[in-house]
Each structure stands twice: as C-alpha cells, then as structure tokens.
Design a protein around this motif. Structure first.
Motif, PDB file in Angstrom:
ATOM      1  N   LEU A  76      13.463 141.421 -11.811  1.00  0.00           N
ATOM      2  CA  LEU A  76      14.420 141.514 -10.665  1.00  0.00           C
ATOM      3  C   LEU A  76      15.367 140.597 -10.950  1.00  0.00           C
ATOM      4  O   LEU A  76      16.781 140.870 -10.624  1.00  0.00           O
ATOM      5  CB  LEU A  76      13.715 141.403  -9.254  1.00  0.00           C
ATOM      6  N   ASP A  77      15.273 139.473 -11.226  1.00  0.00           N
ATOM      7  CA  ASP A  77      16.311 138.253 -11.352  1.00  0.00           C
ATOM      8  C   ASP A  77      17.156 138.747 -12.367  1.00  0.00           C
ATOM      9  O   ASP A  77      18.399 138.731 -12.343  1.00  0.00           O
ATOM     10  CB  ASP A  77      15.727 137.080 -11.846  1.00  0.00           C
ATOM     11  N   GLU A  78      16.810 139.498 -13.539  1.00  0.00           N
ATOM     12  CA  GLU A  78      17.727 140.095 -14.583  1.00  0.00           C
ATOM     13  C   GLU A  78      18.670 141.197 -14.001  1.00  0.00           C
ATOM     14  O   GLU A  78      19.555 141.467 -14.052  1.00  0.00           O
ATOM     15  CB  GLU A  78      16.891 140.678 -15.503  1.00  0.00           C
ATOM     16  N   MET A  79      17.972 142.018 -13.195  1.00  0.00           N
ATOM     17  CA  MET A  79      18.456 143.152 -12.191  1.00  0.00           C
ATOM     18  C   MET A  79      19.578 142.548 -11.632  1.00  0.00           C
ATOM     19  O   MET A  79      20.747 143.708 -11.383  1.00  0.00           O
ATOM     20  CB  MET A  79      17.448 144.246 -11.628  1.00  0.00           C
ATOM     21  N   ALA A  80      19.313 141.751 -10.960  1.00  0.00           N
ATOM     22  CA  ALA A  80      20.291 141.134  -9.678  1.00  0.00           C
ATOM     23  C   ALA A  80      21.689 140.850 -10.587  1.00  0.00           C
ATOM     24  O   ALA A  80      22.567 141.022 -10.053  1.00  0.00           O
ATOM     25  CB  ALA A  80      19.820 139.658  -9.488  1.00  0.00           C
ATOM     26  N   LYS A  81      21.709 140.563 -12.020  1.00  0.00           N
ATOM     27  CA  LYS A  81      22.891 140.428 -12.867  1.00  0.00           C
ATOM     28  C   LYS A  81      23.879 141.857 -12.879  1.00  0.00           C
ATOM     29  O   LYS A  81      25.046 141.727 -12.996  1.00  0.00           O
ATOM     30  CB  LYS A  81      22.701 139.836 -13.985  1.00  0.00           C
ATOM     31  N   GLU A  82      23.078 142.799 -12.740  1.00  0.00           N
ATOM     32  CA  GLU A  82      23.939 144.037 -12.617  1.00  0.00           C
ATOM     33  C   GLU A  82      24.392 144.646 -11.449  1.00  0.00           C
ATOM     34  O   GLU A  82      24.913 145.370 -11.297  1.00  0.00           O
ATOM     35  CB  GLU A  82      22.841 145.211 -12.953  1.00  0.00           C
ATOM     36  N   ALA A  83      23.998 143.771 -10.282  1.00  0.00           N
ATOM     37  CA  ALA A  83      24.390 144.161  -8.864  1.00  0.00           C
ATOM     38  C   ALA A  83      25.965 144.149  -8.853  1.00  0.00           C
ATOM     39  O   ALA A  83      26.538 143.423  -9.418  1.00  0.00           O
ATOM     40  CB  ALA A  83      23.948 143.228  -8.012  1.00  0.00           C
ATOM     41  N   PRO A  84      26.718 145.260  -8.047  1.00  0.00           N
ATOM     42  CA  PRO A  84      27.827 145.383  -7.989  1.00  0.00           C
ATOM     43  C   PRO A  84      28.672 144.583  -6.999  1.00  0.00           C
ATOM     44  O   PRO A  84      29.740 144.324  -7.071  1.00  0.00           O
ATOM     45  CB  PRO A  84      28.062 146.965  -7.583  1.00  0.00           C
ATOM     46  N   ILE A 119      18.716 140.859  -3.823  1.00  0.00           N
ATOM     47  CA  ILE A 119      17.629 141.119  -5.046  1.00  0.00           C
ATOM     48  C   ILE A 119      16.899 139.724  -5.345  1.00  0.00           C
ATOM     49  O   ILE A 119      15.607 139.660  -5.358  1.00  0.00           O
ATOM     50  CB  ILE A 119      18.266 141.571  -6.429  1.00  0.00           C
ATOM     51  N   GLU A 120      17.836 138.831  -5.428  1.00  0.00           N
ATOM     52  CA  GLU A 120      17.246 137.255  -5.660  1.00  0.00           C
ATOM     53  C   GLU A 120      16.084 137.089  -4.678  1.00  0.00           C
ATOM     54  O   GLU A 120      15.124 136.294  -4.797  1.00  0.00           O
ATOM     55  CB  GLU A 120      18.306 136.346  -5.771  1.00  0.00           C
ATOM     56  N   SER A 121      16.370 137.506  -3.251  1.00  0.00           N
ATOM     57  CA  SER A 121      15.421 137.152  -2.177  1.00  0.00           C
ATOM     58  C   SER A 121      14.176 137.619  -2.102  1.00  0.00           C
ATOM     59  O   SER A 121      12.960 136.953  -2.002  1.00  0.00           O
ATOM     60  CB  SER A 121      16.229 137.209  -0.929  1.00  0.00           C
ATOM     61  N   ALA A 152      12.854 138.915  -5.078  1.00  0.00           N
ATOM     62  CA  ALA A 152      12.079 138.272  -6.364  1.00  0.00           C
ATOM     63  C   ALA A 152      11.478 137.237  -5.925  1.00  0.00           C
ATOM     64  O   ALA A 152      10.489 136.671  -6.030  1.00  0.00           O
ATOM     65  CB  ALA A 152      13.160 137.999  -7.428  1.00  0.00           C
ATOM     66  N   GLU A 153      12.207 136.260  -5.263  1.00  0.00           N
ATOM     67  CA  GLU A 153      11.443 134.897  -4.532  1.00  0.00           C
ATOM     68  C   GLU A 153      10.428 135.274  -3.684  1.00  0.00           C
ATOM     69  O   GLU A 153       9.309 134.534  -3.921  1.00  0.00           O
ATOM     70  CB  GLU A 153      12.642 134.099  -3.762  1.00  0.00           C
ATOM     71  N   LYS A 154      10.424 136.260  -2.865  1.00  0.00           N
ATOM     72  CA  LYS A 154       9.393 136.316  -1.834  1.00  0.00           C
ATOM     73  C   LYS A 154       8.191 137.043  -2.620  1.00  0.00           C
ATOM     74  O   LYS A 154       7.193 136.762  -2.453  1.00  0.00           O
ATOM     75  CB  LYS A 154       9.809 137.508  -1.025  1.00  0.00           C
ATOM     76  N   MET A 155       8.578 137.814  -3.919  1.00  0.00           N
ATOM     77  CA  MET A 155       7.540 138.259  -4.835  1.00  0.00           C
ATOM     78  C   MET A 155       6.488 137.143  -5.290  1.00  0.00           C
ATOM     79  O   MET A 155       5.443 137.250  -5.454  1.00  0.00           O
ATOM     80  CB  MET A 155       7.945 139.131  -5.725  1.00  0.00           C
ATOM     81  N   ARG A 156       7.344 136.151  -5.865  1.00  0.00           N
ATOM     82  CA  ARG A 156       6.786 134.949  -6.432  1.00  0.00           C
ATOM     83  C   ARG A 156       5.568 134.353  -5.539  1.00  0.00           C
ATOM     84  O   ARG A 156       4.726 133.740  -6.030  1.00  0.00           O
ATOM     85  CB  ARG A 156       7.849 134.089  -6.992  1.00  0.00           C
ATOM     86  N   SER A 157       5.963 134.185  -4.193  1.00  0.00           N
ATOM     87  CA  SER A 157       5.407 133.576  -3.396  1.00  0.00           C
ATOM     88  C   SER A 157       4.181 134.630  -2.607  1.00  0.00           C
ATOM     89  O   SER A 157       3.294 133.836  -1.724  1.00  0.00           O
ATOM     90  CB  SER A 157       6.053 132.923  -2.238  1.00  0.00           C
ATOM     91  N   ALA A 158       4.139 135.726  -3.121  1.00  0.00           N
ATOM     92  CA  ALA A 158       3.112 136.672  -2.422  1.00  0.00           C
ATOM     93  C   ALA A 158       1.628 136.224  -2.661  1.00  0.00           C
ATOM     94  O   ALA A 158       1.455 135.708  -3.808  1.00  0.00           O
ATOM     95  CB  ALA A 158       3.442 138.166  -2.840  1.00  0.00           C
ATOM     96  N   GLU A 159       0.924 136.461  -1.794  1.00  0.00           N
ATOM     97  CA  GLU A 159      -0.450 136.042  -1.937  1.00  0.00           C
ATOM     98  C   GLU A 159      -1.199 137.439  -2.184  1.00  0.00           C
ATOM     99  O   GLU A 159      -1.015 138.500  -1.574  1.00  0.00           O
ATOM    100  CB  GLU A 159      -1.116 135.588  -0.336  1.00  0.00           C
ATOM    101  N   VAL A 160      -1.813 137.472  -3.344  1.00  0.00           N
ATOM    102  CA  VAL A 160      -2.544 138.479  -3.838  1.00  0.00           C
ATOM    103  C   VAL A 160      -4.117 138.170  -3.615  1.00  0.00           C
ATOM    104  O   VAL A 160      -4.649 137.223  -3.880  1.00  0.00           O
ATOM    105  CB  VAL A 160      -2.502 138.614  -5.475  1.00  0.00           C
ATOM    106  N   LYS A 161      -4.484 139.318  -2.947  1.00  0.00           N
ATOM    107  CA  LYS A 161      -5.905 139.392  -2.276  1.00  0.00           C
ATOM    108  C   LYS A 161      -6.598 140.101  -3.243  1.00  0.00           C
ATOM    109  O   LYS A 161      -6.363 141.167  -3.306  1.00  0.00           O
ATOM    110  CB  LYS A 161      -6.173 139.809  -0.976  1.00  0.00           C
ATOM    111  N   LYS A 206      12.613 143.130   3.309  1.00  0.00           N
ATOM    112  CA  LYS A 206      13.697 143.176   4.550  1.00  0.00           C
ATOM    113  C   LYS A 206      15.259 143.127   4.075  1.00  0.00           C
ATOM    114  O   LYS A 206      15.877 143.696   4.489  1.00  0.00           O
ATOM    115  CB  LYS A 206      13.079 142.105   5.451  1.00  0.00           C
ATOM    116  N   ASP A 207      15.483 142.016   3.190  1.00  0.00           N
ATOM    117  CA  ASP A 207      16.727 141.623   2.751  1.00  0.00           C
ATOM    118  C   ASP A 207      17.530 142.888   2.135  1.00  0.00           C
ATOM    119  O   ASP A 207      18.496 143.166   2.258  1.00  0.00           O
ATOM    120  CB  ASP A 207      16.909 140.439   1.948  1.00  0.00           C
TER     121      ASP A 207
END
Length: 143
Positions: free
Chosen positions: A81-89, A97-99, A101-110, A130-131
């Motif tokens: 996603l961070d790489e895809m953020a560079k393509e954002a128009p 996109i960056e937000s 990606a950040e939320k994904m990194r902090s996601a709790e996996v059960k 959400k964002d």
C-alpha cells in the motif's frame, strides 16, 4: 456456523464468506462513489481503479489457521500500500492510503481457536478503511 466448526470445509466456508463480504463492500463503494457521474475522465478512472486495488489489499482472513503467517502477510500488504500511495493522483488519497497501511500494521490478528465474531471482523475492517472510504467515495474528490 459455530466457533466449534473446524477442518477444510469450515475453513473454505469462512474464506468464501470473507471474499463475498469484500466483493460486496467493494462493489457498493464503487457504485456509490460513481453515482451521478456522467463523464468519467482518465484521472477519475485511474483513481477508481487505485481505490479498488487498495480496498482489495486491506481485507484479511477473519479466522486464520496460522496467526503469525497472517501477520506477516498483512505487513507485506501494508508495504505494498505504501508503494501504491506513490501512484495516488492527489495528496488526500495518498494520505488515506498511508493511514490505511499504518492501521493494517497495527491490526490485531486473532488465531484459530480464539473468540471472534463476523460482526467484530466487519467492524475492524470498517475502522481500517474509514479514511480511504472518505476520499474514495467523495464525489468532490473526483473533480
């Protein structure tokens, strides 16, 4: 489906359910986002395509057999996603996109055997998106 179900049939059912939820949410998001648009420019088409790709990267298996493997997969997708953020128009989409990606990194996996509901999973996914949802569904951002 009860939490006691296990095995390959139950896992396939859960994976299919997750895929169906992802497809329905993505289709609804894109339909609502483009409602009322008569003239779709190349920029708009690129933005819609990028939003759809990103949404597809954010969904995870709600009932993984291997929590550690799933955590690694989520981190890898967050990096993508961070790489895809560079393509954002535009800047607003890039930040969303960056937000995400950040939320994904902090996601709790059960992992398997933990208590988890489908509604809880959907709520977590909704918060994670959400964002991104705000900018991908805002018609004013497509002008």
């Amino acid at each position: 489906m009860t939490p006691k179900e296990s095995g390959p049939v139950a896992r396939r059912r859960r994976e299919r359910a997750g895929a169906v939820v992802a497809a329905v949410i993505t289709a609804a998001a894109l339909t609502v986002g483009l409602a009322g648009c008569h003239d779709v420019s190349a920029k708009t088409a690129d933005r819609v395509e990028l939003c759809a790709k990103i949404v597809g990267k954010t969904f995870t298996n709600p009932f993984p057999d291997d929590a550690e493997k799933t955590k690694r997969d989520i981190r890898k997708r967050a990096d993508e996603l961070d790489e895809m953020a560079k393509e954002a128009p535009d800047e607003k989409l890039r930040q969303a996109i960056e937000s995400t990606a950040e939320k994904m990194r902090s996601a709790e996996v059960k992992g398997k055997g933990t208590s988890r509901t489908v509604l809880g999973y959907i709520s977590e996914q909704n918060d994670r998106l959400k964002d991104l949802r705000r900018t991908c569904l805002n018609r004013d951002d497509y002008k």
